[in-house]
Write a protein that holds these residues in place. Sequence first.
Motif, PDB file in Angstrom:
ATOM      1  N   ILE A   1       0.869  -1.170   0.000  1.00 52.56           N
ATOM      2  CA  ILE A   1       0.000   0.000   0.000  1.00 52.56           C
ATOM      3  C   ILE A   1       0.909   1.224   0.000  1.00 52.56           C
ATOM      4  N   VAL A   2       0.847   1.994  -1.086  1.00 48.53           N
ATOM      5  CA  VAL A   2       1.784   3.096  -1.302  1.00 48.53           C
ATOM      6  C   VAL A   2       1.028   4.417  -1.266  1.00 48.53           C
ATOM      7  N   ASP A   3       1.577   5.352  -0.502  1.00 48.11           N
ATOM      8  CA  ASP A   3       1.054   6.714  -0.435  1.00 48.11           C
ATOM      9  C   ASP A   3       2.118   7.634  -1.034  1.00 48.11           C
ATOM     10  N   SER A   4       1.796   8.296  -2.142  1.00 48.78           N
ATOM     11  CA  SER A   4       2.778   9.096  -2.858  1.00 48.78           C
ATOM     12  C   SER A   4       2.239  10.491  -3.125  1.00 48.78           C
ATOM     13  N   TYR A   5       3.136  11.356  -3.572  1.00 49.84           N
ATOM     14  CA  TYR A   5       2.722  12.683  -4.022  1.00 49.84           C
ATOM     15  C   TYR A   5       3.663  13.143  -5.125  1.00 49.84           C
ATOM     16  N   LEU A   6       3.197  14.137  -5.882  1.00 53.85           N
ATOM     17  CA  LEU A   6       3.925  14.628  -7.051  1.00 53.85           C
ATOM     18  C   LEU A   6       3.941  16.150  -7.004  1.00 53.85           C
ATOM     19  N   LYS A   7       5.075  16.712  -7.389  1.00 53.86           N
ATOM     20  CA  LYS A   7       5.199  18.166  -7.476  1.00 53.86           C
ATOM     21  C   LYS A   7       5.344  18.568  -8.940  1.00 53.86           C
ATOM     22  N   TRP A   8       4.581  19.580  -9.348  1.00 59.03           N
ATOM     23  CA  TRP A   8       4.605  20.028 -10.726  1.00 59.03           C
ATOM     24  C   TRP A   8       4.481  21.550 -10.783  1.00 59.03           C
ATOM     25  N   ARG A   9       4.799  22.088 -11.958  1.00 61.50           N
ATOM     26  CA  ARG A   9       4.678  23.530 -12.154  1.00 61.50           C
ATOM     27  C   ARG A   9       4.390  23.813 -13.626  1.00 61.50           C
ATOM     28  N   ILE A  10       3.943  25.021 -13.881  1.00 59.13           N
ATOM     29  CA  ILE A  10       3.627  25.446 -15.246  1.00 59.13           C
ATOM     30  C   ILE A  10       4.905  25.931 -15.921  1.00 59.13           C
ATOM     31  N   THR A  11       5.168  25.441 -17.111  1.00 58.61           N
ATOM     32  CA  THR A  11       6.336  25.884 -17.886  1.00 58.61           C
ATOM     33  C   THR A  11       5.938  26.759 -19.070  1.00 58.61           C
ATOM     34  N   ASP A  12       4.773  26.514 -19.647  1.00 59.99           N
ATOM     35  CA  ASP A  12       4.263  27.327 -20.765  1.00 59.99           C
ATOM     36  C   ASP A  12       2.869  27.789 -20.380  1.00 59.99           C
ATOM     37  N   PHE A  13       2.784  29.050 -19.953  1.00 55.93           N
ATOM     38  CA  PHE A  13       1.522  29.543 -19.409  1.00 55.93           C
ATOM     39  C   PHE A  13       0.446  29.662 -20.485  1.00 55.93           C
ATOM     40  N   GLY A  14       0.852  30.042 -21.714  1.00 56.34           N
ATOM     41  CA  GLY A  14      -0.131  30.140 -22.789  1.00 56.34           C
ATOM     42  C   GLY A  14      -0.680  28.787 -23.175  1.00 56.34           C
ATOM     43  N   LEU A  15       0.210  27.821 -23.338  1.00 58.58           N
ATOM     44  CA  LEU A  15      -0.228  26.472 -23.697  1.00 58.58           C
ATOM     45  C   LEU A  15      -1.051  25.858 -22.574  1.00 58.58           C
ATOM     46  N   PHE A  16      -0.640  26.088 -21.339  1.00 61.41           N
ATOM     47  CA  PHE A  16      -1.388  25.556 -20.210  1.00 61.41           C
ATOM     48  C   PHE A  16      -2.814  26.107 -20.205  1.00 61.41           C
ATOM     49  N   TYR A  17      -2.960  27.383 -20.473  1.00 62.07           N
ATOM     50  CA  TYR A  17      -4.304  27.977 -20.491  1.00 62.07           C
ATOM     51  C   TYR A  17      -5.142  27.425 -21.637  1.00 62.07           C
ATOM     52  N   GLN A  18      -4.508  27.225 -22.798  1.00 61.06           N
ATOM     53  CA  GLN A  18      -5.254  26.707 -23.947  1.00 61.06           C
ATOM     54  C   GLN A  18      -5.762  25.291 -23.695  1.00 61.06           C
ATOM     55  N   VAL A  19      -4.940  24.476 -23.028  1.00 61.08           N
ATOM     56  CA  VAL A  19      -5.314  23.070 -22.820  1.00 61.08           C
ATOM     57  C   VAL A  19      -6.271  22.903 -21.637  1.00 61.08           C
ATOM     58  N   THR A  20      -5.992  23.604 -20.544  1.00 54.78           N
ATOM     59  CA  THR A  20      -6.768  23.376 -19.312  1.00 54.78           C
ATOM     60  C   THR A  20      -7.678  24.534 -18.938  1.00 54.78           C
ATOM     61  N   GLY A  21      -7.566  25.656 -19.680  1.00 53.79           N
ATOM     62  CA  GLY A  21      -8.356  26.819 -19.294  1.00 53.79           C
ATOM     63  C   GLY A  21      -7.869  27.437 -17.994  1.00 53.79           C
ATOM     64  N   GLY A  22      -6.636  27.149 -17.637  1.00 55.58           N
ATOM     65  CA  GLY A  22      -6.075  27.680 -16.394  1.00 55.58           C
ATOM     66  C   GLY A  22      -6.511  26.927 -15.154  1.00 55.58           C
ATOM     67  N   ASN A  23      -7.135  25.747 -15.331  1.00 56.79           N
ATOM     68  CA  ASN A  23      -7.637  24.954 -14.212  1.00 56.79           C
ATOM     69  C   ASN A  23      -6.565  23.944 -13.784  1.00 56.79           C
ATOM     70  N   GLY A  24      -5.982  24.169 -12.594  1.00 58.35           N
ATOM     71  CA  GLY A  24      -4.964  23.252 -12.113  1.00 58.35           C
ATOM     72  C   GLY A  24      -5.506  21.873 -11.802  1.00 58.35           C
ATOM     73  N   LEU A  25      -6.778  21.767 -11.399  1.00 59.83           N
ATOM     74  CA  LEU A  25      -7.369  20.463 -11.109  1.00 59.83           C
ATOM     75  C   LEU A  25      -7.443  19.602 -12.367  1.00 59.83           C
ATOM     76  N   LEU A  26      -7.705  20.249 -13.498  1.00 54.18           N
ATOM     77  CA  LEU A  26      -7.741  19.497 -14.751  1.00 54.18           C
ATOM     78  C   LEU A  26      -6.359  18.951 -15.089  1.00 54.18           C
ATOM     79  N   ALA A  27      -5.327  19.750 -14.854  1.00 54.99           N
ATOM     80  CA  ALA A  27      -3.961  19.275 -15.088  1.00 54.99           C
ATOM     81  C   ALA A  27      -3.641  18.096 -14.179  1.00 54.99           C
ATOM     82  N   GLU A  28      -4.075  18.164 -12.927  1.00 53.97           N
ATOM     83  CA  GLU A  28      -3.818  17.058 -12.004  1.00 53.97           C
ATOM     84  C   GLU A  28      -4.606  15.814 -12.394  1.00 53.97           C
ATOM     85  N   ASN A  29      -5.785  16.006 -12.963  1.00 53.20           N
ATOM     86  CA  ASN A  29      -6.542  14.848 -13.449  1.00 53.20           C
ATOM     87  C   ASN A  29      -5.816  14.153 -14.605  1.00 53.20           C
ATOM     88  N   ILE A  30      -5.018  14.920 -15.352  1.00 54.40           N
ATOM     89  CA  ILE A  30      -4.208  14.309 -16.407  1.00 54.40           C
ATOM     90  C   ILE A  30      -2.984  13.626 -15.808  1.00 54.40           C
TER      91      ILE A  30
END
Length: 323
Positions: free
Chosen positions: A88-117
Amino acid sequence: MRPFLISIVVIGLLVAYNSVFVVPEGTRGIVLQFNRVVRDDDGQTRVHSPGIHFKIPFINNVKILDARIQTMQTAEQRFITRESKHLIVDSYLKWRITDFGLFYQVTGGNGLLAENILRPRLIDRLRSEFGRLDVKEIVQDSRSRFTAVRDILNSGANEVSDEEIVDGELSADAINLSNNARMRLSEIGIEVVDVRIKKINLPDEISDAIFNNMRAERRAVATRHRAQGEEAAVRIRSETDRETAIMKSKAQRDAQILVGEGDAIAAKTFADAFNQDTGFYSFIRSLRAYEESFKGNTDVMVLSPDNEFFRYMKQPETYLAPQ
C-alpha cells in the motif's frame, strides 16, 4: 458643460482603470484578446511577471496563473512487486507550469484538470516500477527510481526498460523514442518537478499474517531456548548431585576413619589405664554401668542377688585395695 466634463473624467478613469493590471508575487499573467492568447512577434506567449502592467482596455482580459510549484496528493494505491507482494503506497507529485499560454489553452487555467491528467499517469508509472522491482530494491534504490519516474512522465514514455535508466535518469535515447508515444506533459505546458513516496505499508491481511508468523517464530525460538535451559539445568543439577554425593561419601569415609582412630585411641587409653590399676579400672567401669542402667525411678532390673554385676555394691572396699 460641467456634466459633460464629469462624464469625460469618469470615462477616462474607467479607461485608465481597465488599462492597468497587477500581477501578484508568485504568479504570472497572460493577456487574452477575444479569448485568444496574445503573442509577441516571435509567436511566443506574452507572460507578465509580478508587477504593474498595461493592456488595451475593454478588449484585453488578463488571466493570472500560479507560477509556484504545486503539490498533487494521491490516494493510497495497492501495487504488486516483482515477487508478487502487495504494498500500500502513499505518494505525491510536485509540478509547475512551464508554458503559461499552452497551459491555459489546454486546461483553461484549471490546475485540477492538469492534475486529473497527471494522476493516472503517475499511478500507471508507479505500478510499472513496483512491478519490476522487489521490496529490497524499492527500499534501497527508491530515490533514483522515482527520479526516473519523473523523467518518464515528462517525456511521455509508456514503458522504459532498466537499461534505459542511467544513474537514476532517463537516457536521451529513451526520451527521443518516447516523443511519439503519447502526449508529453510539455504539450500541456507543465512539467513534473519531483515524485516522492510518503509511506509504504503492507495490507492489513498480509501484516496480520506476517505478525502471526513472527509470533510463531519468536514462540519457537522461546520454546527452543526454554528446552535448552531445562537441559542445561538438568545437567547442572545432575553434576551438582554427583559432586554432592562424592563429597558426602568422602566426608563419611573421613568420619569413619576419624571414629576408628578415636576408638583405637580410646581403647588404647582404656587398655593402658587397665594395665596400670585393674581394680580401679573395673570399679570405674562398673560405676558407669550402674549409671547407665539406673537412669530413672521407673527403671527395673531383675537379676539374682549373687550376680557378679552387684559385686561392687556388696563389698566395694575389698575391690579398691591395691592389687
